[in-house]
Motif scaffolding. Structure first.
Motif, PDB file in Angstrom:
ATOM      1  N   ARG A  98      50.310  11.327  59.269  1.00 19.07           N
ATOM      2  CA  ARG A  98      48.856  11.385  59.283  1.00 19.07           C
ATOM      3  C   ARG A  98      48.296  10.203  60.082  1.00 19.07           C
ATOM      4  O   ARG A  98      48.701   9.055  59.891  1.00 19.07           O
ATOM      5  CB  ARG A  98      48.309  11.338  57.855  1.00 19.07           C
ATOM      6  N   THR A  99      47.397  10.500  60.993  1.00 11.23           N
ATOM      7  CA  THR A  99      46.598   9.473  61.669  1.00 11.23           C
ATOM      8  C   THR A  99      45.185   9.567  61.121  1.00 11.23           C
ATOM      9  O   THR A  99      44.545  10.628  61.233  1.00 11.23           O
ATOM     10  CB  THR A  99      46.591   9.688  63.190  1.00 11.23           C
ATOM     11  N   PHE A 100      44.702   8.492  60.523  1.00 10.00           N
ATOM     12  CA  PHE A 100      43.394   8.515  59.861  1.00 10.00           C
ATOM     13  C   PHE A 100      42.517   7.423  60.467  1.00 10.00           C
ATOM     14  O   PHE A 100      42.870   6.237  60.431  1.00 10.00           O
ATOM     15  CB  PHE A 100      43.549   8.298  58.358  1.00 10.00           C
ATOM     16  N   ILE A 101      41.418   7.823  61.078  1.00  8.68           N
ATOM     17  CA  ILE A 101      40.464   6.883  61.669  1.00  8.68           C
ATOM     18  C   ILE A 101      39.254   6.859  60.756  1.00  8.68           C
ATOM     19  O   ILE A 101      38.468   7.819  60.713  1.00  8.68           O
ATOM     20  CB  ILE A 101      40.085   7.299  63.096  1.00  8.68           C
ATOM     21  N   GLY A 102      39.108   5.786  59.986  1.00  8.81           N
ATOM     22  CA  GLY A 102      38.075   5.716  58.972  1.00  8.81           C
ATOM     23  C   GLY A 102      36.901   4.863  59.392  1.00  8.81           C
ATOM     24  O   GLY A 102      36.671   4.578  60.568  1.00  8.81           O
ATOM     25  N   ASN A 103      36.152   4.432  58.389  1.00  5.03           N
ATOM     26  CA  ASN A 103      34.946   3.639  58.600  1.00  5.03           C
ATOM     27  C   ASN A 103      35.362   2.206  58.954  1.00  5.03           C
ATOM     28  O   ASN A 103      35.544   1.362  58.087  1.00  5.03           O
ATOM     29  CB  ASN A 103      34.079   3.676  57.336  1.00  5.03           C
ATOM     30  N   ASP A 104      35.570   1.943  60.268  1.00  7.01           N
ATOM     31  CA  ASP A 104      35.970   0.636  60.790  1.00  7.01           C
ATOM     32  C   ASP A 104      37.409   0.284  60.418  1.00  7.01           C
ATOM     33  O   ASP A 104      37.725  -0.867  60.135  1.00  7.01           O
ATOM     34  CB  ASP A 104      35.011  -0.466  60.326  1.00  7.01           C
ATOM     35  N   PHE A 105      38.295   1.285  60.384  1.00  9.13           N
ATOM     36  CA  PHE A 105      39.726   1.032  60.252  1.00  9.13           C
ATOM     37  C   PHE A 105      40.484   2.259  60.752  1.00  9.13           C
ATOM     38  O   PHE A 105      39.900   3.333  60.911  1.00  9.13           O
ATOM     39  CB  PHE A 105      40.116   0.725  58.797  1.00  9.13           C
ATOM     40  N   ALA A 106      41.776   2.082  61.026  1.00 12.04           N
ATOM     41  CA  ALA A 106      42.617   3.190  61.478  1.00 12.04           C
ATOM     42  C   ALA A 106      44.022   2.993  60.923  1.00 12.04           C
ATOM     43  O   ALA A 106      44.502   1.866  60.828  1.00 12.04           O
ATOM     44  CB  ALA A 106      42.655   3.279  63.001  1.00 12.04           C
TER      45      ALA A 106
END
Length: 817
Positions: free
Chosen positions: A589-597
């Protein structure tokens, strides 16, 4: 009498208003490039039926109010995880909203957390409640969140936990090691299955008296006995038989987790084969209540006692020898009110079942036979079953015509939430039975009107006017030679067509000229089908859309989704297709969140469990390493922050290729004041190199010794054997071993002249300390170190010092200039 013009205008205005409130769709008509907007009494938009803003066609429900808070989840431990059940109720007693969509099941290792996509473990898609299995390796805390068709979430339910998986002994058995062929007939008995069987017994527990260890004795009168014969013959069920002599109270060893929404049917088949002169004996048949610890008894009054339990099948009923085999049946469902005494039984009507005490969590089968009698009374038992009766057990195929009458149905027993979708059809409703007065406002919406249900004959004159049809919607150029029949729009030439709700599939399918479906549009979104059969499904039905990509067989899937991890955020996840490793299912899983990855390897169905390589980037740091949430002791991470890199949990190894460059190179900038190298053990310095190159070491500093005779001149009568030198900087320690060759040396008055030269050092070697055969020579006596004009340093000593020595050992400490 003709009305005046003002009266005509007023009547026309009323008619127009009534038309706007009514339905705008007539059979045989269509909406071209238009949509019907559904608004509430405040004017707020609630639904759009027809063409959407993005050019698609759908029924889109929007702006629905958040659903009520669901009731607390019911959690139980099972093999490899926990089961989470929702009872279909809401915390404030609210009824199921008509726009109900689903209930999300969230689980976390933390006791306090907010439900987010990372904690989502599954969904319950029915308002009647259901059970979801959450795989886990350790204790978790569970919460529920309800969502409506608009995607609006409810307030999260109360948190229940911690609950963890039951011990899995099978982890120690290789896959496939135990097969059916390796199990002897009768090897797996009721008591052998234990806990797992207790979970299965929520569906059906059946004991045909073939295993004595399936029962434990709670009490017995003097001399009373009980035995189990698994090979008995002549029993109605063809199984074994239990024989009880005298008064004996028994309880099953299987613990059945009580689902308070489930109706349990208890059946016992027993007969008396002997009775004493006082008359027939009595029997107590039903269930024993147990607390959550599976040790404490909970009877009808809530007391920890083996008596006064829930005898739903027989509460002291008499059984005579003449009765033969007699079948007792009773029912139990749910708990009594907190603090109330539960009924004793019997409870033989499934419409009025008995209840257990409020504190009961597990049920056990129980029998008390020959109650109050001596050993002259004998009874036999051949079957004891406990069945969970779920919704749908009794259907129309199980009922004889006329068997269910109005008198047999309690008032208000049949409500709307107890009727399955499509269970009531037009053929089952008498003419005039459903009137406008029996329909709630907005109860009938466009999605509840069957195809062809609204015909021209059912539309009032003037109900569809020009205001409901877009300008130029129907022209001679819009409908030409093509055919519009039923739910199919088809071109005349190529055979391409659009099928609406084909075969009741509730979707719009697009077919090419080869009559192959190449796309679909439904409540799940829009799907594209390639020539190989692979699919791309775009799902806009959630709060944010999802793109799913499957193979032709639909057996594997990768997807891209957007979630709202924090309020207002749009976090993107790219998920690979699942794969199996170590017997478990995983995704990358590649997860690009609220100011993080984050890039990580996660468990399918348990997104908070990751094992393997992991890359995490944040505003102030970046981490690359190995991460295992199931065993943090194996974690190894290289963490980068501004001006610093730190390795934790692992060793740092350098194995460069052959090169003229340094294997490890450190070049501090001008002005650096800290150490150039610092090695510590348990926060204690062991080795340091400061900015001037000074070395501080906690231990000894040694070097590999070298053997040489270069630059040394042996003393007269001696030959040099070995020279061992240890050099640290300019400090040199020398051990010199010499052996006499047999020459005779004669002393005169204790000395000879000149002194014997026993060692010579090359130019530039300045001795600082010397011992000869262990004796200190300070150079004050005859002999000592003599430096010639050529710079060569020679050690001389009196002949008497060596005349009687066969061998000579010198220890020299010197500084090389």
């Amino acid at each position: 009498m003709a009305r005046s013009i003002p009266a005509e205008l007023a009547a026309l205005k009323r008619d127009v208003a009534q038309v706007k409130k009514g339905q705008r769709y007539a059979h045989g008509g269509s909406l071209e490039n238009a949509a019907i907007e559904v608004k509430d009494d405040t004017g707020s938009l609630r639904a759009i039926v027809g063409q959407q803003a993005d050019g698609t066609t759908a029924v889109n429900v929007v702006n629905g109010p958040p659903p009520p808070q669901p009731s607390a989840p019911i959690v139980a431990s099972v093999l490899g995880g926990v089961t989470v059940s929702w009872d279909g109720q809401f915390a404030d007693g609210s009824v199921v909203p008509l726009d109900f969509s689903r209930v999300e099941v969230h689980a976390s290792l933390l006791a306090s957390y907010d439900p987010v996509p990372a904690t989502l473990q599954g969904t319950i898609e029915t308002a009647q409640g259901a059970t979801v299995v959450v795989p886990c390796d350790s204790d978790v805390y569970v919460r529920l969140v309800a969502r409506n068709t608009s995607g609006s979430p409810s307030t999260a339910s109360a948190t229940v936990g911690p609950y963890g998986p039951m011990p899995v002994v099978a982890d120690e058995i290789l896959d496939g090691a135990v097969t059916a062929s390796k199990l002897a007939n009768g090897a797996v008995l009721l008591n052998t299955l234990g806990g797992p069987l207790a979970d299965l017994a929520t569906q059906r527990y059946a004991d045909y008296m073939t295993d004595a260890s399936a029962w434990s004795q709670l009490s017995a009168s003097t001399g009373a006995t009980w035995t189990v014969d698994p090979n008995a013959t002549g029993t109605p069920s063809g199984g074994g038989k239990m024989t009880v002599t005298g008064s004996v109270q028994l309880a099953g060893t299987t613990f059945i987790p009580q689902d308070t929404d489930t109706l349990y049917r208890v059946m016992v088949r027993v007969r008396a084969t002997a009775q004493d002169v006082s008359g027939p004996a009595t029997v107590y048949l039903g269930l024993v209540g147990m607390a959550d610890d599976k040790t404490t008894f909970v009877n009808r009054m809530g007391a920890n006692s083996t008596s006064s339990h829930f005898y739903c099948a027989s509460n002291g009923g008499t059984l005579a020898v003449a009765d033969g085999w007699k079948t007792y049946v009773g029912y139990i469902q749910g708990h009594s009110a907190d603090g109330a005494t539960a009924p004793a039984g019997p409870n033989t009507d499934p419409r009025v079942p008995g209840t257990s005490h409020f504190n009961v969590r597990f049920l056990r089968p129980t029998m008390w036979l020959n109650f109050g009698k001596n050993t002259s009374a004998v009874m036999e038992v051949e079957a004891f079953t406990v069945e969970a009766l779920r919704t749908g057990v009794v259907g129309s195929t199980n009922l004889i015509t006329g068997s269910v009458t109005a008198a047999a149905i309690a008032t208000d027993a049949v409500t709307a939430d107890k009727i399955l979708a499509n269970a009531v059809t037009a053929a089952k409703i008498e003419a005039g039975a459903v009137t406008t007065g029996k329909l709630d406002a907005l109860a009938v919406t466009a999605d509840k009107i069957a195809a062809n249900a609204v015909t021209v004959g059912k539309l009032a004159a003037g109900s569809v006017d020009a205001t409901a049809i877009a300008a130029d919607a129907i022209t001679g150029k819009t409908i030409t030679g093509g055919t519009i029949t039923g739910a199919v729009i088809q071109t005349a030439a190529s055979g391409q067509r659009i099928a609406l709700n084909e075969s009741g599939a509730n979707k719009i399918l697009v077919y090419n000229s080869a009559d192959t479906a190449v796309g679909e549009l439904s409540a799940l979104g829009m799907g594209l089908v390639g020539s190989s059969g692979a699919r791309m499904i775009m799902d806009p039905n959630a709060l944010y859309p999802t793109l799913r990509m499957t193979n032709a067989a639909g057996t594997n899937e990768a997807f891209i989704n957007v979630v709202e991890g924090t309020a207002g955020a749009a976090d993107v996840g790219v998920n690979s297709g699942p794969f199996t490793a170590s017997g478990l299912s995983w995704r990358w899983r590649t997860f690009i969140g609220n100011d993080f990855a984050v890039i990580e390897r996660v468990r399918v169905g348990a997104g908070s469990t990751n094992v393997g390589g992991r890359l995490a980037m944040f505003p102030g740091s970046a981490t690359i390493g190995y991460n295992d949430t199931t065993d943090a002791t194996t974690d190894t991470n290289l963490v980068f922050t501004s001006g610093n890199a730190q390795l934790t949990g692992g060793r740092f190894e350098v194995a460069p290729a052959a090169s003229a460059n340094s294997a490890v190179y450190v070049n501090a900038a001008t002005g650096h004041t800290g150490q150039l190298l610092r090695l510590l053990l348990n926060a204690v310095d062991k080795f340091r190199v400061d900015t001037n190159g000074n070395v501080v070491a906690a231990g000894d500093i040694t070097s590999t010794p070298v053997t040489t005779t270069t630059g040394l001149t042996a003393a007269t009568g001696f030959s040099t054997l070995n020279f061992y030198g240890y050099k640290i900087g300019k400090l040199v320690v020398v051990d010199l071993y010499m052996n006499r060759t047999g020459a005779t040396i004669t002393a005169t008055s204790g000395n000879i002249t000149p002194d014997v030269a026993i060692a010579t050092l090359p130019s530039g070697w300045r001795p600082t300390h010397t011992t000869i055969n262990g004796t200190w020579d300070d150079g004050t006596a005859t002999g000592g170190w003599v430096v010639g004009t050529d710079g060569i340093c020679t050690l001389r000593t009196a002949t008497s010092d060596i005349a009687n020595n066969r061998n000579l050992r010198l220890h020299i400490v010197f500084i090389q200039d």
